[in-house]
Design an enzyme around this catalytic site. Structure first.
Site, PDB file in Angstrom:
ATOM      1  N   LYS A 242     -12.012  12.497 -41.545  1.00 51.82           N
ATOM      2  CA  LYS A 242     -12.570  11.218 -42.009  1.00 51.82           C
ATOM      3  C   LYS A 242     -13.897  11.460 -42.738  1.00 51.82           C
ATOM      4  CE  LYS A 242     -13.554   6.552 -40.185  1.00 51.82           C
ATOM      5  NZ  LYS A 242     -13.585   5.724 -38.960  1.00 51.82           N
TER       6      LYS A 242
ATOM      7  N   SER B  53     -11.064   1.455 -38.988  1.00 50.12           N
ATOM      8  CA  SER B  53     -11.611   1.988 -40.228  1.00 50.12           C
ATOM      9  C   SER B  53     -11.081   3.378 -40.595  1.00 50.12           C
ATOM     10  CB  SER B  53     -13.135   2.069 -40.105  1.00 50.12           C
ATOM     11  OG  SER B  53     -13.496   2.994 -39.108  1.00 50.12           O
TER      12      SER B  53
ATOM     13  N   SER C 243     -11.179   1.846 -34.224  1.00 57.31           N
ATOM     14  CA  SER C 243     -10.966   2.412 -35.565  1.00 57.31           C
ATOM     15  C   SER C 243     -10.036   3.619 -35.643  1.00 57.31           C
ATOM     16  CB  SER C 243     -12.305   2.788 -36.196  1.00 57.31           C
ATOM     17  OG  SER C 243     -12.944   1.629 -36.666  1.00 57.31           O
TER      18      SER C 243
END
Ligand code: ZN
Lengths: 473, 478
Positions: A75, A150, A174
Site C-alpha cells: 500500500k 482504503s 481498511s
C-alpha cells in the site's frame, strides 16, 4: 491464484523460472494498473534487482527466506526507500522517503519481491477508494463498483491475481472491508502486533498494517513475517508468533463462537445474512458451539471512531505544511504558504476530517467530544474483554452490503461512514479481526465474513478462518 | 495606594543527554545546520518517537533535588501549532500528567531564608531554530532543525515570587541546582536555560490575582530582574492612572530595558493538547526512583553546610565558594593539596575571584590550577616564601606555568632568614633613624611597625616576618 506457500515451493524448487515469471508479472501489472487503477507505481527496478539477488542465492545454494521469490504489493502509505510514497495525495506526490518501513525490511529479509505500490484512499481516509488523488480504483468483479477502501488497491492486486499477498493498513476496516468486497482474505492484526514504523500515520492509536491474501494460509504466512516487536515503535508489543500451519490443521470442534446481536440488526443485507447463517449451520455440524452475546455500546462505535480518528489525523497531518518536503504551493508569505499548500494538496475528505478533528480537540469542545469518545472507547474495550471470557471468537458480517456503485455514496459522507459499522470496533478495542470470503450474492459480488478474537490471539482467527474457507468452497 | 507584585516563572532547561529525547541523533550538534537529524526529528511521514530513558533520569534528578513528587504514570501530550521550525506541526510535551509535581526552590534573601513552591516539572522536546534575514524584505527565513528533539524540562513555579530580586535569587538557585546535578549547563545567554515571567500586581492586602502579562525574551538572570522591574512599574503606572492591565505577551528588549507587546496574532493559540498516541504511558517505579536517588550528587545547600562544619570557614565564604559547582570543586581541590581550608578560602575569595572578575572568565578557564594554588599555599605554610612575596608569585603564576621552585629561585623570591644578614640590615636601619629609635625607646612602641616596614623595604619583602620581628624587637629593646 495459487497459495503463497505453493508458489514459493515451486519457485524455490526451480519449477518456475524467476526471470520469466517476473517478466510476465510486471507486464501484467501494467495492464492491471490500466484496467483497475489499482497501482500507483510499479517498482520494476527494485523487483528485477531482487530477482537477480535471489537467482544468485539459488545458484550458491544459500538459505531461502520464507517469502522466497514471492511477489508482494505494498500500500502506498508504507515507506519504501527511493520510491515515492504518495498516500494517494497530491501533497506527497513527489515525496521519496529516505528509509524503509520496518515491515519492508522484514519482507526483504525473507526474500520477497516487491513489485508495486498500491493505490488507496488519500491518507487511508475512505471506504470506497474514491478518495485517491490518482482516481478511483475499480472492483475487478464489476468495474462499475468500488473495491472498498482504503486498501482498495492492495485488495484488487490480490483479487486480480497479480500477487498472492499484499500489504494494507487498517484503521477502521481498511483491510477487511476491501477484502470482503474483492473476495480475498484480509487481516487486521492486534494493535501493537505489527510495527507502525514507516507507515504514514492516519490515526496512530488505531492504525495497523495487515495482510491481504488469496487465502487464509497466505495471510498467516505474511502475518508471521511482518509481526513482532520493533524497538522503533513504542506501541509495538513483545509477542511470540505461534505455529500457524499447525493451528490451521485444527478443526473448529469445541470452539465457542459468539454472535453479537448488534451485528445482525436492521441494515444488514438479506443475502449476506443468509450466507452467514448457512455458514453457521455448517460450522455447527463440524462441532462448533454458537453463543448469542451482546456488545451494547456498538451503536456508539462509528461516532467514537470518527472523533478519535479525526482528532489524531488533524495532528498527524499538520506536518504537511510545505516547509520541508512534498508540495509547496505558490505563496506570498508564511500564512499563504500554509493555506495554499494545504488547500491545493489535500482532497475534500482529508480536509473534512482535519476540520472535524481540529474541532473536537478545541478548547471548550474537548470534553464533550474527544474525552467522551475516549471514555466510550474504554467501555467498548471492556465489553470485548468480557465477551472473550465466554467465547473464543466472534463471528459477524464484515460489511452491511456488498460492493456498492462508484459514486453511490460519495455525496453523503455519513452514509459512507456507515460502511464501516462492523469493522471499527475491533480498531477501537485493539483486537485482531479477519475477513474471509464466503460466497457471492445474486449480483455475483463477494461476501465477507468477519472473525474477531481477543488480543494477540491471531491463531484462533487462522484456525477458524481456514475452516470457514474450506466450508465455503 | 501600595501595590505588590505577583510573579511566577517558567524555566526551560536543555538537558545534557548524549542523544535527543525521541531519536538517536546527537544532542550536541555542531555548527553545520540540519546535520544532526534523522527521519524522526525531521518529522518525516511514518517516523515514530522512542523515549530516551536518560532524559527521564535527568528529569527525575531535578524532581528529587527540589523535593517534588514523581508522577508515576506520566503521559506525553501533543501541543499543536504551526511554525516552520516545528517539523511535525506539534511539539511533544506533557500536559495534565507531568513527570513531576510540587517541590520548592530555596535561597537566602538578605539573610532571610525563602522558599518558592513549584507547580510542576515536565519533559518535552525542543523545537528548531528559525534564522530570519536581517531585513524582512530580503531573502528567506531559514530553518535549522538540529535543535529539534533536544530534551527539555520545564520548571513552573507557583506565583509565589514577590520582587524582581526574589526572581533573580530563585533563578540563581535553580541554575545552581541544574549545574550541580550536571543535567544542564545553565547558560542563559546561549539559551540552554530559558525563562518566561508571568507578572501581575495587586493592592497590598488583596488576595485575588490581578491580570497578568507574560514577559518573554529574557536572556540573562539580570535581564529577568530588570524586565520584571520594568513591567511592575509599567503596570502600576497603568492602574494608577485609572487604566486596566491587558493580558498579553510582551517581549523584553535588553537594549532599552523595556517590554514591548508581541503581535496579538502570534499569541492567540489553542494548542489542542491531547495524549500522544505514538508514545505509551511513562511508568516510573520505586526502583527507578531509588536508582536515580542513589546517584544524586551533593546539592548546593548541603555543600555549603558541609564547608562550614568541615572546614570551619564562615557561612558567607561557604556561600560564595559554592556559587558554582566548578568553584566549589576548585576550593576542595586546593584544600586537598595544601591542607589549610582557611588559607585556601582566603586566597580564592580575594585573589582568585578578583582575577576572574578582571578577566571576565570562569573558574574552569583560570590559568592557575588548584594543584598549583595548593602548592603556593603550601610554600607559605612551610615558610618557603613570605605572604607578601606569595602575592607576587601568584601574579607570575598567571602567565608562568613552570615549577614554583624554579620561579622562586630565578626571581630570587626566597625569604631572607639568615639572622646574620638581617642583623646587619637592622643595625643599618637603627643607625639611619636615630630620632625614631629614641622616641621608640621613650615609649612610643607603636613605631615598631615603622621599623618592620623599613626592614621589609630593605629586603624587598623577603624577610621572614617572624624571625625579622624577633630580631628587630630584641635589638630595639637592648
Ligand atoms: Zn533525530
Amino acid at each position: 491464484m495459487e497459495s503463497a506457500l505453493e508458489l514459493r515451493r515451486r519457485i524455490a524448487a526451480g519449477e518456475i523460472s524467476l526471470d520469466s515469471y517476473y517478466e510476465a508479472l510486471l507486464s501484467e501489472c501494467e495492464s492491471a494498473k490500466a484496467r483497475f487503477n489499482c497501482l500507483t507505481a510499479i517498482t520494476n527496478q527494485l523487483a528485477m534487482a531482487t530477482v537477480e539477488r535471489l537467482k544468485t542465492n539459488m545458484k550458491n545454494d544459500r538459505p531461502k527466506g520464507r517469502l522466497f521469490g514471492l511477489p508482494v504489493v505494498v500500500k502506498d502509505n508504507i515507506c519504501l526507500r527511493d520510491y515515492p510514497t504518495t498516500c494517494a495525495s497530491k501533497i506527497l506526490e513527489n515525496f521519496v522517503p529516505p528509509y524503509d518501513a520496518t515491515v519492508i525490511g522484514r519482507l526483504i529479509a525473507e526474500d520477497a519481491v516487491i513489485i508495486a505500490k498500491a493505490n488507496m484512499d488519500e491518507f487511508a481516509m475512505g471506504s470506497s477508494n474514491e478518495n485517491s488523488a490518482f482516481g478511483p480504483v475499480l472492483n475487478p468483479h464489476d468495474i462499475t463498483r468500488i473495491p472498498g477502501g482504503s486498501s482498495g488497491g492492495s485488495a484488487v492486486a490480490v483479487a486480480a491475481g497479480l500477487t498472492p499477498m499484499a500489504l494494507g493498513s487498517d484503521t477502521g476496516g481498511s483491510v477487511r472491508q476491501p477484502a470482503a468486497h474483492c473476495g480475498v482474505v484480509g487481516l487486521k492484526p492486534t494493535y501493537g502486533a505489527v510495527s507502525r514504523y514507516g507507515l504514514v500515520a492516519y490515526a496512530s492509536s488505531l492504525d495497523q498494517i495487515g495482510p491481504l491474501a488469496c487465502d487464509v494460509e497466505s495471510a498467516a504466512l505474511l502475518y508471521s513475517v511482518i509481526a513482532g516487536h520493533d524497538e522503533r515503535d513504542s506501541t509495538s508489543a513483545e509477542i511470540s508468533i505461534c505455529d500457524y500451519p499447525a493451528e490451521m490443521q485444527k478443526s473448529v470442534k469445541g470452539l465457542r463462537i459468539g454472535l453479537p446481536r448488534e451485528y445482525f440488526g436492521d441494515g444488514l443485507d438479506g443475502e449476506i445474512r443468509t450466507s452467514i447463517e448457512a455458514m453457521i449451520a455448517q460450522m455447527k455440524f463440524e462441532g462448533a458451539e454458537f453463543v448469542d452475546v451482546s456488545l451494547p455500546h456498538t451503536e456508539y462505535a462509528i461516532a467514537t471512531y470518527y472523533i478519535i480518528a479525526d482528532a489524531e489525523a488533524s495532528s498527524n497531518l499538520a506536518r504537511y505544511d510545505g516547509v520541508k518536503y512534498g508540495l509547496r504551493a505558490k505563496n506570498d508569505d508564511l500564512l499563504s504558504m500554509y493555506t495554499n499548500t494545504r488547500h491545493e494538496g489535500f482532497g475534500a475528505e482529508v480536509k473534512r476530517r482535519i476540520m472535524l478533528g481540529t474541532y473536537v480537540l478545541s478548547a471548550g469542545y474537548y470534553d464533550a467530544y474527544y474525552q467522551k469518545a475516549m471514555n466510550v472507547r474504554s467501555i467498548l474495550k471492556r465489553e470485548f474483554a468480557d465477551v472473550y471470557k465466554v467465547v473464543d471468537v466472534l463471528l459477524t458480517p464484515t460489511t452491511p452490503t456488498t460492493a456498492f456503485k462508484i459514486g453511490e455514496k460519495s455525496n453523503d459522507p455519513l452514509e459512507m461512514y456507515l460502511s464501516d459499522i462492523y469493522t471499527v470496533s475491533a480498531n477501537l478495542a485493539g483486537v485482531p479481526a479477519m475477513s474471509v470470503p464466503i460466497g457471492r450474492d445474486g449480483k455475483n459480488l463477494p461476501i465477507g465474513l468477519q472473525l474477531t478474537a481477543k488480543h494477540f490471539d491471531e491463531a484462533v482467527l487462522f484456525r477458524v478462518g481456514k475452516a470457514v474457507e474450506r466450508l465455503a468452497k | 495606594m501600595n501595590y505588590e507584585a505577583v510573579i511566577g516563572l517558567e524555566v526551560h532547561a536543555q538537558l545534557l543527554t548524549k542523544s535527543k529525547i525521541f531519536c538517536g541523533c546527537s544532542a550536541h550538534f555542531g555548527q553545520q545546520p540540519n546535520s544532526a537529524t534523522c527521519p524522526v526529528c525531521l518529522g518525516l511521514p511514518g517516523a515514530l518517537p522512542v523515549l530516551n530513558k536518560r532524559a527521564v533520569d535527568f528529569a527525575l534528578k531535578m524532581i528529587l533535588a527540589v523535593g517534588g513528587r514523581v508522577g508515576k504514570q506520566s503521559v506525553f501530550a501533543r501541543k499543536n501549532y504551526f511554525y516552520p521550525d516545528l517539523p511535525k506541526g506539534y511539539q511533544i510535551s506533557q500536559y495534565d500528567k507531568p513527570i513531576g509535581v510540587g517541590g520548592a526552590i530555596s535561597f537566602i534573601d538578605g539573610g532571610i531564608a525563602k522558599s518558592i513552591n513549584l507547580t510542576r516539572i515536565h519533559l518535552e522536546e525542543d523545537a528548531g531554530k528559525s534564522l530570519h534575514p536581517e531585513n524582512a524584505s530580503q531573502g528567506y527565513t531559514r530553518v535549522d532543525v538540529n535543535r529539534c528533539g533536544t530534551p527539555l524540562i520545564e520548571i513552573v513555579s507557583e506565583p509565589d515570587i514577590r520582587t524582581p530580586h526574589e526572581a533573580f535569587l530563585y533563578l540563581h538557585a535553580l541554575k545552581q541546582i541544574v549545574e550541580y546535578l550536571g543535567i544542564c549547563d545553565g547558560n542563559m545567554e546561549e539559551g540552554s536555560l530559558r525563562c518566561d515571567a508571568n507578572v501581575s500586581i495587586r493592592p497590598i492586602g488583596e488576595t485575588t490575582l490581578g491580570t497578568k502579562t507574560e514577559v518573554k525574551n529574557l536572556n540573562s538572570i539580570r535581564g529577568v530582574e530588570r524586565a520584571i522591574t520594568y513591567e511592575i512599574g509599567r503596570q502600576i503606572a497603568v492602574v494608577s492612572s485609572g487604566g486596566k492591565v491587558v493580558q498579553q505577551t510582551l517581549l523584553y528588549n535588553d537594549a532599552d530595558g523595556k517590554c514591548y507587546p508581541m503581535r496579538s496574532k502570534e499569541e492567540s493559540h489553542d494548542y489542542r493538547y491531547f495524549p500522544d498516541p505514538d508514545l505509551v504511558t511513562l511508568c516510573i517505579d520505586d526502583f527507578w526512583i531509588a536508582e536515580v536517588a542513589a546517584s544524586q550528587p551533593e546539592l548546593p545547600i548541603a555543600r555549603r553546610e558541609r564547608f562550614v562544619s568541615n572546614y570551619g570557614i564562615p557561612a558567607y565564604d561557604a556561600e560564595v565558594l559554592t556559587t558554582t559547582l566548578q568553584l566549589a570543586d576548585y576550593f576542595e581541590a586546593v584544600v586537598e593539596h595544601c591542607g589549610d581550608a582557611k588559607l585556601a578560602s582566603n586566597w580564592i575569595m580575594t585573589e582568585v575571584l578578583a582575577r576572574l572578575k578582571d578577566q571576565q572568565i570562569d573558574i574552569s578557564e583560570f590559568a592557575i590550577t588548584p594543584t598549583r594554588l595548593g602548592e603556593l599555599i603550601g610554600k607559605i605554610k612551610a615558610k618557603a616564601i613570605t605572604g607578601k612575596i606569595a602575592k607576587d608569585l601568584f601574579e607570575l603564576m598567571l602567565s608562568d606555568s613552570r615549577d614554583l621552585d624554579v620561579i622562586i629561585s630565578e626571581k630570587g623570591l626566597a625569604p631572607v632568614t639568615d639572622s646574620g644578614d638581617l642583623k646587619k640590615l637592622i643595625d643599618k636601619i637603627i643607625a639611619d633613624h636615630p630620632d625614631e629609635v629614641a622616641r621608640y625607646r621613650e615609649g612610643k612602641t607603636k613605631l615598631f611597625a615603622f621599623f618592620v616596614g623599613q626592614l621589609m623595604k630593605a629586603t624587598q619583602g623577603k624577610a621572614d616576618p617572624e624571625t625579622a620581628g624577633a630580631l628587630l624587637k630584641a635589638r630595639l629593646d637592648e
